[in-house]
Design a protein around this motif. Structure first.
Motif, PDB file in Angstrom:
ATOM      1  N   ASP A 177       0.895  -1.138   0.077  1.00  0.00           N
ATOM      2  CA  ASP A 177       0.061  -0.074  -0.069  1.00  0.00           C
ATOM      3  C   ASP A 177       1.110   1.301   0.073  1.00  0.00           C
ATOM      4  O   ASP A 177       1.353   1.603   1.058  1.00  0.00           O
ATOM      5  CB  ASP A 177      -0.906  -0.067   1.276  1.00  0.00           C
ATOM      6  CG  ASP A 177      -2.005   1.072   1.158  1.00  0.00           C
ATOM      7  OD1 ASP A 177      -1.520   2.119   0.515  1.00  0.00           O
ATOM      8  OD2 ASP A 177      -3.131   0.902   1.846  1.00  0.00           O
ATOM      9  N   ARG A 178       1.103   1.735  -1.158  1.00  0.00           N
ATOM     10  CA  ARG A 178       2.029   3.103  -1.192  1.00  0.00           C
ATOM     11  C   ARG A 178       1.513   4.157  -0.577  1.00  0.00           C
ATOM     12  O   ARG A 178       2.353   5.050  -0.025  1.00  0.00           O
ATOM     13  CB  ARG A 178       2.285   3.383  -2.901  1.00  0.00           C
ATOM     14  CG  ARG A 178       2.889   1.983  -3.521  1.00  0.00           C
ATOM     15  CD  ARG A 178       3.232   2.440  -5.131  1.00  0.00           C
ATOM     16  NE  ARG A 178       3.674   1.278  -5.734  1.00  0.00           N
ATOM     17  CZ  ARG A 178       4.704   1.099  -6.429  1.00  0.00           C
ATOM     18  NH1 ARG A 178       5.579   2.295  -6.266  1.00  0.00           N
ATOM     19  NH2 ARG A 178       5.321   0.013  -6.941  1.00  0.00           N
ATOM     20  N   SER A 179       0.334   4.426  -0.472  1.00  0.00           N
ATOM     21  CA  SER A 179      -0.297   5.655   0.081  1.00  0.00           C
ATOM     22  C   SER A 179      -0.188   5.594   1.513  1.00  0.00           C
ATOM     23  O   SER A 179       0.232   6.337   2.216  1.00  0.00           O
ATOM     24  CB  SER A 179      -1.802   5.837  -0.266  1.00  0.00           C
ATOM     25  OG  SER A 179      -2.532   4.878   0.197  1.00  0.00           O
ATOM     26  N   ALA A 180      -0.125   4.313   2.245  1.00  0.00           N
ATOM     27  CA  ALA A 180       0.062   4.124   3.646  1.00  0.00           C
ATOM     28  C   ALA A 180       1.195   3.568   4.038  1.00  0.00           C
ATOM     29  O   ALA A 180       1.717   3.527   5.356  1.00  0.00           O
ATOM     30  CB  ALA A 180      -1.198   3.175   4.042  1.00  0.00           C
ATOM     31  N   ASN A 181       2.183   3.409   2.796  1.00  0.00           N
ATOM     32  CA  ASN A 181       3.458   2.842   3.341  1.00  0.00           C
ATOM     33  C   ASN A 181       3.653   1.753   4.049  1.00  0.00           C
ATOM     34  O   ASN A 181       4.367   1.424   5.134  1.00  0.00           O
ATOM     35  CB  ASN A 181       4.504   4.010   4.280  1.00  0.00           C
ATOM     36  CG  ASN A 181       4.522   5.280   3.130  1.00  0.00           C
ATOM     37  OD1 ASN A 181       4.684   5.139   1.933  1.00  0.00           O
ATOM     38  ND2 ASN A 181       4.848   6.508   3.811  1.00  0.00           N
ATOM     39  N   THR A 182       2.757   0.674   3.787  1.00  0.00           N
ATOM     40  CA  THR A 182       2.603  -0.586   4.390  1.00  0.00           C
ATOM     41  C   THR A 182       2.880  -1.815   3.352  1.00  0.00           C
ATOM     42  O   THR A 182       2.686  -1.692   2.108  1.00  0.00           O
ATOM     43  CB  THR A 182       1.196  -0.779   5.281  1.00  0.00           C
ATOM     44  OG1 THR A 182       0.125  -0.562   4.167  1.00  0.00           O
ATOM     45  CG2 THR A 182       1.160   0.344   6.238  1.00  0.00           C
ATOM     46  N   LEU A 183       3.399  -2.941   3.944  1.00  0.00           N
ATOM     47  CA  LEU A 183       3.554  -4.212   3.243  1.00  0.00           C
ATOM     48  C   LEU A 183       3.407  -5.388   3.743  1.00  0.00           C
ATOM     49  O   LEU A 183       3.373  -5.222   5.231  1.00  0.00           O
ATOM     50  CB  LEU A 183       5.022  -4.001   2.361  1.00  0.00           C
ATOM     51  CG  LEU A 183       6.001  -3.717   3.210  1.00  0.00           C
ATOM     52  CD1 LEU A 183       7.322  -4.764   2.770  1.00  0.00           C
ATOM     53  CD2 LEU A 183       6.632  -2.581   3.196  1.00  0.00           C
ATOM     54  N   SER A 184       3.424  -6.396   3.342  1.00  0.00           N
ATOM     55  CA  SER A 184       3.390  -7.790   4.026  1.00  0.00           C
ATOM     56  C   SER A 184       4.206  -8.431   3.144  1.00  0.00           C
ATOM     57  O   SER A 184       4.311  -8.519   2.134  1.00  0.00           O
ATOM     58  CB  SER A 184       1.935  -8.080   4.317  1.00  0.00           C
ATOM     59  OG  SER A 184       1.179  -8.472   3.093  1.00  0.00           O
ATOM     60  N   PHE A 185       4.547  -9.682   4.041  1.00  0.00           N
ATOM     61  CA  PHE A 185       5.360 -10.816   3.393  1.00  0.00           C
ATOM     62  C   PHE A 185       4.782 -12.285   4.306  1.00  0.00           C
ATOM     63  O   PHE A 185       4.355 -12.137   5.204  1.00  0.00           O
ATOM     64  CB  PHE A 185       6.696 -10.693   3.637  1.00  0.00           C
ATOM     65  CG  PHE A 185       7.399  -9.827   2.588  1.00  0.00           C
ATOM     66  CD1 PHE A 185       7.863 -10.112   1.405  1.00  0.00           C
ATOM     67  CD2 PHE A 185       7.999  -8.640   2.926  1.00  0.00           C
ATOM     68  CE1 PHE A 185       8.413  -9.436   0.570  1.00  0.00           C
ATOM     69  CE2 PHE A 185       8.315  -7.633   2.159  1.00  0.00           C
ATOM     70  CZ  PHE A 185       8.918  -8.248   0.963  1.00  0.00           C
ATOM     71  N   GLU A 186       4.827 -13.158   3.272  1.00  0.00           N
ATOM     72  CA  GLU A 186       4.516 -14.672   3.879  1.00  0.00           C
ATOM     73  C   GLU A 186       5.874 -14.854   4.602  1.00  0.00           C
ATOM     74  O   GLU A 186       6.863 -14.798   4.308  1.00  0.00           O
ATOM     75  CB  GLU A 186       4.488 -15.441   2.771  1.00  0.00           C
ATOM     76  CG  GLU A 186       4.297 -17.191   3.204  1.00  0.00           C
ATOM     77  CD  GLU A 186       4.296 -18.201   2.248  1.00  0.00           C
ATOM     78  OE1 GLU A 186       4.395 -19.328   2.646  1.00  0.00           O
ATOM     79  OE2 GLU A 186       4.400 -17.893   1.107  1.00  0.00           O
TER      80      GLU A 186
END
Length: 258
Positions: A177-186
């Protein structure tokens, strides 16, 4: 009677001659003397006059520092240093420019032919030399690690983000999520190294492991201290033993999130 008048006539003529010589003395002796001494005083005491301007940056990788000489007195030398190291100057008339790729202290020095010296100090702080940071504590849920990443200058390069699991396999983010500066990984419980860069190429890495305590997933690890070239070398796919060694070395800074 006539003899008594003659000395008076001679004295008056002598006074008139003296009066007529005053403009001549003033123009040809006194004024040139004053002008000459003023010129000598100026030549001996003339100080260099110039200004220094640090331009803004477009790519956060480099900027231009400009020196503009305002006085037209001949100069003996013009130099500029950054953190004590001399910069290469490009001359264009009375303007000197230098390309700077590192933040630091600028010292500009101009020496006139009369030996008089002027210095101006400035600071370059517009370049991005700081890696992104993982904002707050990452969270693990159902085998997925969620994290936020920020960069206050050039911004996060989301296309550069990847992870390496304990087998050395490259993983792409599950979500970004570029607008929220968030990411996730397995999440790989045996070890996951997350790597990210900003738009200036500064890199941050974080190593994580996870395990279950009473049915609650617990995350351990944190951000590496190495950035840039060192972190790029560290991003080589790791074996399981290497990940375990890194985890042991970082055990003092482990964090636990419920």
């Amino acid at each position: 009677m006539e003899q008594t008048r003659r000395p008076t006539t001679r004295s008056a003529g002598h006074a008139r001659r003296k009066k007529s010589e005053l403009p001549h003395i003033l123009v040809f002796y006194i004024l040139p003397y004053i002008v000459f001494n003023v010129i000598v005083f100026f030549c001996v005491t003339a100080m260099p006059e110039f200004d220094v301007d640090v331009a803004d940056t477009q790519d956060y990788l480099s900027t231009t520092v400009t020196m503009n000489l305002q006085s037209h007195f001949p100069t003996r030398s013009v130099t500029m240093t950054l953190n004590g190291e001399e910069l290469e100057l490009e001359k264009d008339g009375r303007t000197y420019t230098a390309i700077v790729t590192t933040n630091g202290s600028i010292e500009a020095t101009v020496v006139n032919v009369n030996g008089m010296t002027s210095k101006i100090y400035d600071h370059v702080n517009v370049l991005d030399e700081t890696a992104p940071t993982f904002d707050g504590d990452p969270v693990i849920n159902d085998g997925v690690i969620y994290m936020a990443i920020t960069d206050s200058q050039s911004g996060v390069n989301f296309d550069s983000i990847y992870a390496l699991n304990s087998l050395g396999e490259t993983l792409t983010p599950l979500t970004v999520d570029r607008s929220a500066n968030t990411l996730s990984f397995e999440m790989d419980p045996d070890g996951l190294r997350v790597c990210a860069q900003d738009m200036a190429g500064n890199e941050v890495q974080a190593n994580f492991t996870s395990h279950s305590v009473d049915g609650v997933e617990t995350l351990e690890g944190g951000i590496d201290d190495t950035t840039g070239e060192e972190s790029s070398e560290a991003a080589i796919p790791m074996s399981e033993e290497a990940v375990e060694a890194d985890s042991t070395a970082e055990s003092d800074s482990n964090i636990t999130i419920n």
